[in-house]
Motif scaffolding. Structure first.
Motif, PDB file in Angstrom:
ATOM      1  N   LEU A  42     -58.187 -25.791 -38.354  1.00  0.00           N
ATOM      2  CA  LEU A  42     -58.652 -24.744 -39.262  1.00  0.00           C
ATOM      3  C   LEU A  42     -59.925 -25.152 -40.006  1.00  0.00           C
ATOM      4  O   LEU A  42     -60.764 -24.309 -40.329  1.00  0.00           O
ATOM      5  CB  LEU A  42     -57.552 -24.411 -40.281  1.00  0.00           C
TER       6      LEU A  42
ATOM      7  N   GLU B 120     -62.400 -11.291 -37.600  1.00  0.00           N
ATOM      8  CA  GLU B 120     -62.419 -12.734 -37.358  1.00  0.00           C
ATOM      9  C   GLU B 120     -63.073 -13.485 -38.517  1.00  0.00           C
ATOM     10  O   GLU B 120     -62.664 -14.585 -38.870  1.00  0.00           O
ATOM     11  CB  GLU B 120     -63.167 -13.035 -36.055  1.00  0.00           C
TER      12      GLU B 120
ATOM     13  N   THR C  90     -54.581 -15.320 -39.891  1.00  0.00           N
ATOM     14  CA  THR C  90     -55.342 -15.698 -38.685  1.00  0.00           C
ATOM     15  C   THR C  90     -54.731 -15.123 -37.421  1.00  0.00           C
ATOM     16  O   THR C  90     -55.418 -14.990 -36.400  1.00  0.00           O
ATOM     17  CB  THR C  90     -55.412 -17.231 -38.564  1.00  0.00           C
TER      18      THR C  90
ATOM     19  N   GLN D 225     -60.524 -13.865 -41.136  1.00  0.00           N
ATOM     20  CA  GLN D 225     -59.517 -14.850 -40.719  1.00  0.00           C
ATOM     21  C   GLN D 225     -59.992 -16.272 -40.994  1.00  0.00           C
ATOM     22  O   GLN D 225     -59.286 -17.076 -41.610  1.00  0.00           O
ATOM     23  CB  GLN D 225     -59.218 -14.684 -39.223  1.00  0.00           C
TER      24      GLN D 225
ATOM     25  N   ALA E 285     -58.504 -18.883 -43.885  1.00  0.00           N
ATOM     26  CA  ALA E 285     -57.896 -20.134 -43.416  1.00  0.00           C
ATOM     27  C   ALA E 285     -58.546 -21.339 -44.080  1.00  0.00           C
ATOM     28  O   ALA E 285     -57.848 -22.255 -44.560  1.00  0.00           O
ATOM     29  CB  ALA E 285     -58.017 -20.235 -41.903  1.00  0.00           C
TER      30      ALA E 285
END
Length: 835
Positions: free
Chosen positions: A311, A387, A380, A390, A394
């Protein structure tokens, strides 16, 4: 190797690894969760480096198995989270939780919203993402992790109230934050927010629905486990099923918060399950849940930490700066609630004051953990979330979680030590020294006895005894140097000990099968309120609490009214049975507390304090004895039946214990034991049936009992009976006053009275079927005593004027009365009954 075998290797390897971490955490004085996070990140880095490369062997297969594990948010939320939440809530002292429910709700609900909006608006100033995306991040980082903080508190012996505040906040905080997270995620993916009002109503619906679902599930399980008593495996399995069923039912069928439902159902079990689940099972269940909680907390943390290197692989200096913004905003919001809003709550009288040192620890101890990482993982995995959002969520969540763990978590122990919260107060230290001295004194004698039993050489025994003697002398020196406790402090300490001990005695009698579940629940709740009264008002609170308890309740008054006015006996019979059992249980426990005070507390707190404590206990015991005596006088036949039922219940429990002892000694087989217990169950069911209450009375028989009317023909007795008028006397009402002129006599059809005769040490007590004031029918002399009702009394009154008119019409009756009057005036006769 087969895929299943690979996955088994991965999970088993993680469990093996986890088993080494608790001793390491204790050795390095680190929170267990911090060490878990570090190991998880290290494993994640190893997976990124070595997994998939050529190689063989168990270690390589282990890394590959971890890399291939399908760690999804659904798995973590549905498998591990219910267990983690249920185990934490199950250990909470519900009574203490509600003592501080104001501050807990403030930190668990209000602080979640403040943190969400503070982080959301702060981050939105430094990024081009939508406000809803930033608020979603704020909701995720608003969840606190109790595991690390509570572990530190327990290791250091932090104050119990501080631990309760943090536990309560963490439980309800997770519930509120996840409900808010679900709401914001829905708004983000639907591209429509519906307005602030709609969002608020949806949040309240989720939260309230979760509470109701969890409460109902908990209550249903409490009812279902009763037929399973003494079946530990079935009882414990039912609680495990409850954790998952409450979560799934709320989430997928009710459309409410599953987290709130799990927490609520666990709190129900924690508060009332102890009387539903058999005593032997309760301790085993706590051990099982601690083990399940350890596995869940360890695996959810390791599995999420494994993902951290992946991540954070794209993070740069800009992300580091944003993590700092999140950190500052989150802790500023928390500080605002703790130091700005919480004092207002105390000022308004809605909570007890929370000290600044507690607030500082709660601020610094707001660690984030597995729940935050799991929610970030859920973002996510959601394909409808852009995206960019996400990746942003994260990185921010992962960075913030590890800042709180590795900075706050690693230094929390030092902060608690710096603020002195790991030290005993002067009162606690004094009590500790007194308790140790009491223990050491008896321990020294027991050590000498063990040495004699095993024929240990005298020099060895002397050295060992000298060590204990030295410790006793050191404690004596410390006691002389410490600030002396005031008498009031010692009395309050003694009362707190007695109230806690009283609750333990009630549960002990319940486990022995003598006290019923309904009674022990009521008495346990009452001791909780009594403890609050003692802590706030000392001995005055202890004295003031008992009288309302002994007095007739609203339900008892209602049942008496139904019986008197409508002839409905069953509610009164049930209330009388309950009242009798309560009074007998309290009387038994008070006598045990007197022995405890004379044997233990007198040596610990001093003879003078023990004498005061005994006086308070004896005062309570007198009230209970008076209430029992009044009940036996009012319902003599029913009281006999209830006593027989009470003793019979205890006898059945003793029988069962004897049968099991015979089986344990192989004197009877399992088949014989089963047959005997089947017979016991049948007799127990018969015994538990509510006995019939018969309060009917024969008026003519009451009249015939009076010596004045003894020997009269039945027709004259019947005529006198027609003159009687009904009167209801309320509890504590004075029916006759000393010095008043007598103008009537009274028959007690149902109830009990006390006659307060001057110069008598104890009042004369009269019950159903007795009478008083009959001399008023012969001569209107002044009353020689007060007569006071001990409960609801159904009286039949014979007025002196009505009686004289009857006598004037009936010459034979007049002759009879004159003869009796002349006889009663003879000096050799006994003193007449008070009237």
């Amino acid at each position: 190797m087969h895929d299943i075998a690979i996955q088994v290797l991965g999970v088993a390897g993680l469990l093996a690894l986890v088993s080494f971490l608790p001793p390491l955490a204790a050795r390095f004085q680190l929170p267990f969760t911090v060490l878990l996070a570090a190991v998880g990140v290290a494993l994640g880095a190893a997976i990124q480096t070595f997994a998939g490369s050529a190689g063989t062997g168990p270690f390589h297969d282990f890394l590959n198995s971890l890399a291939e594990l399908d760690v999804s948010s659904e798995l973590l939320l549905h498998i591990f989270l219910p267990i983690l939440l249920f185990e934490t809530a199950l250990t909470v002292d519900v009574r203490r939780l509600f003592d501080d429910i104001g501050p807990i709700l403030l930190m668990a609900v209000v602080a979640v919203f403040v943190c969400t909006f503070a982080v959301g608006y702060a981050v939105s100033l430094f990024t081009t993402l939508s406000l809803v995306s930033c608020l979603l991040l704020g909701a995720i980082v608003a969840t606190t992790d109790p595991a690390a903080v509570i572990g530190v508190f327990r290791d250091l012996g932090a104050p119990r109230r501080l631990t309760t505040l943090v536990e309560g906040e963490s439980l309800l905080n997770d519930a509120a934050a996840i409900a808010l997270f679900t709401l914001l995620l829905g708004m983000l993916t639907r591209k429509a927010d519906g307005g602030a009002l709609a969002a608020t109503l949806e949040f309240l619906r989720d939260f309230t629905g979760g509470v109701v679902t969890g409460y109902l599930c908990g209550r249903v399980v409490c009812a279902l486990v009763e037929p399973m008593r003494d079946q530990p495996m079935a009882e414990i399995t039912m609680t495990v099923a409850l954790a998952y069923l409450s979560y799934v039912l709320a989430e997928h069928y009710v459309g409410a918060s599953g987290v709130v439902a799990v927490v609520t159902s666990a709190l129900v079990i924690a508060s009332v399950g102890r009387t539903r689940i058999s005593h032997a099972t309760w301790g085993a269940m706590e051990h099982v849940w601690r083990q399940l909680g350890f596995w869940a907390n360890s695996l959810i943390f390791l599995l999420t930490a494994l993902l951290v290197p992946r991540l954070l692989s794209q993070a740069g200096w800009a992300e580091v700066g944003l993590v700092l913004v999140v950190t500052v905003a989150a802790f500023a919001a928390r500080a605002l609630v703790l130091f700005g809003l919480l004092p207002i709550l105390s000022w308004a009288g809605l909570s007890h004051k929370v000290s600044h040192s507690y607030k500082a620890v709660m601020l610094w101890g707001g660690l984030r953990g597995a729940v935050s990482l799991t929610l970030a993982l859920a973002v996510t995995e959601n394909i409808r979330v852009p995206e960019r959002v996400q990746g942003f969520v994260a990185v921010m969540v992962t960075g913030f979680v590890f800042v709180t763990l590795f900075i706050n978590g690693a230094t929390l122990r030092s902060l608690i030590h710096l603020l002195g919260l790991d030290k005993l107060t002067p009162v606690e230290r004094a009590m500790r020294n007194r308790a140790l001295a009491l223990s050491m004194d008896s321990l020294r004698d027991r050590v000498a006895g063990v040495a004699r039993t095993y024929e240990v050489d005298a020099p060895v025994t002397d050295v060992m005894l000298a060590r204990y003697e030295a410790r006793l002398q050191a404690m004596d020196r410390e006691r002389r140097e410490e600030a002396p406790l005031t008498d009031e402090e010692r009395v309050t300490i003694g009362l707190v000990i007695l109230v806690n001990r009283e609750e333990e005695f009630y549960y002990q009698h319940f486990s022995e099968g003598v006290v019923s579940r309904a009674v022990v629940e009521m008495l346990a709740g009452r001791t909780g309120r009594l403890l609050d009264a003692v802590k706030t008002q000392g001995r005055s609170g202890y004295r003031a609490f008992e009288e309302p308890f002994i007095a007739f309740s609203f339900w008892m008054r209602g049942a008496s009214l139904l019986q008197r006015r409508l002839g409905i006996h069953r509610p009164l019979a049930r209330r009388l049975s309950m009242r009798f059992e309560i009074l007998v249980a309290v009387r038994t426990v008070l006598r045990e507390l007197l022995v405890f005070t004379r044997g233990k507390l007198s040596r610990m707190l001093g003879e003078d304090v023990a004498f005061e404590l005994e006086g308070l206990l004896i005062g309570r015991l007198g009230l209970v004895e008076q209430a029992l005596s009044a009940m036996k006088l009012q319902y003599p036949d029913y009281a006999m039946v209830l006593q027989s039922r009470y003793v019979g219940r205890a006898a059945l429990r003793l029988e069962q214990a004897d049968y099991r002892t015979l089986h344990a000694e192989s004197l009877i087989s399992q088949e014989v034991l089963t047959d005997l217990e089947r017979d016991l169950d049948e007799r127990r069911r018969v015994l538990e049936r509510l006995p019939q209450l018969d309060v009917r009375f024969d008026v003519a028989e009451l009249v015939r009992r009076v010596p004045l009317f003894a020997g009269l023909p039945a027709e004259r007795v019947a005529v006198i009976a027609t003159l009687l008028r009904a009167r209801l006397a309320l509890p504590g009402e004075t029916i006759v006053r000393r010095g008043d002129r007598g103008d009537a006599m009274f028959f007690i059809a149902s109830g009990a009275v006390e006659v307060l005769v001057p110069n008598l040490a104890e009042p004369v007590k009269l019950g159903t079927g007795d009478f008083f004031g009959e001399m008023a029918l012969l001569t209107r002399q002044r009353r020689n005593a007060d007569v006071r009702s001990l409960g609801y009394c159904q009286l039949l009154v014979l007025d002196e004027k009505d009686f004289r008119r009857l006598v004037q019409k009936d010459a034979d009756l007049r002759t009879h009365i004159q003869a009796v009057a002349e006889t009663r005036r003879q000096p050799a006769q006994p003193v007449p009954a008070p009237g």
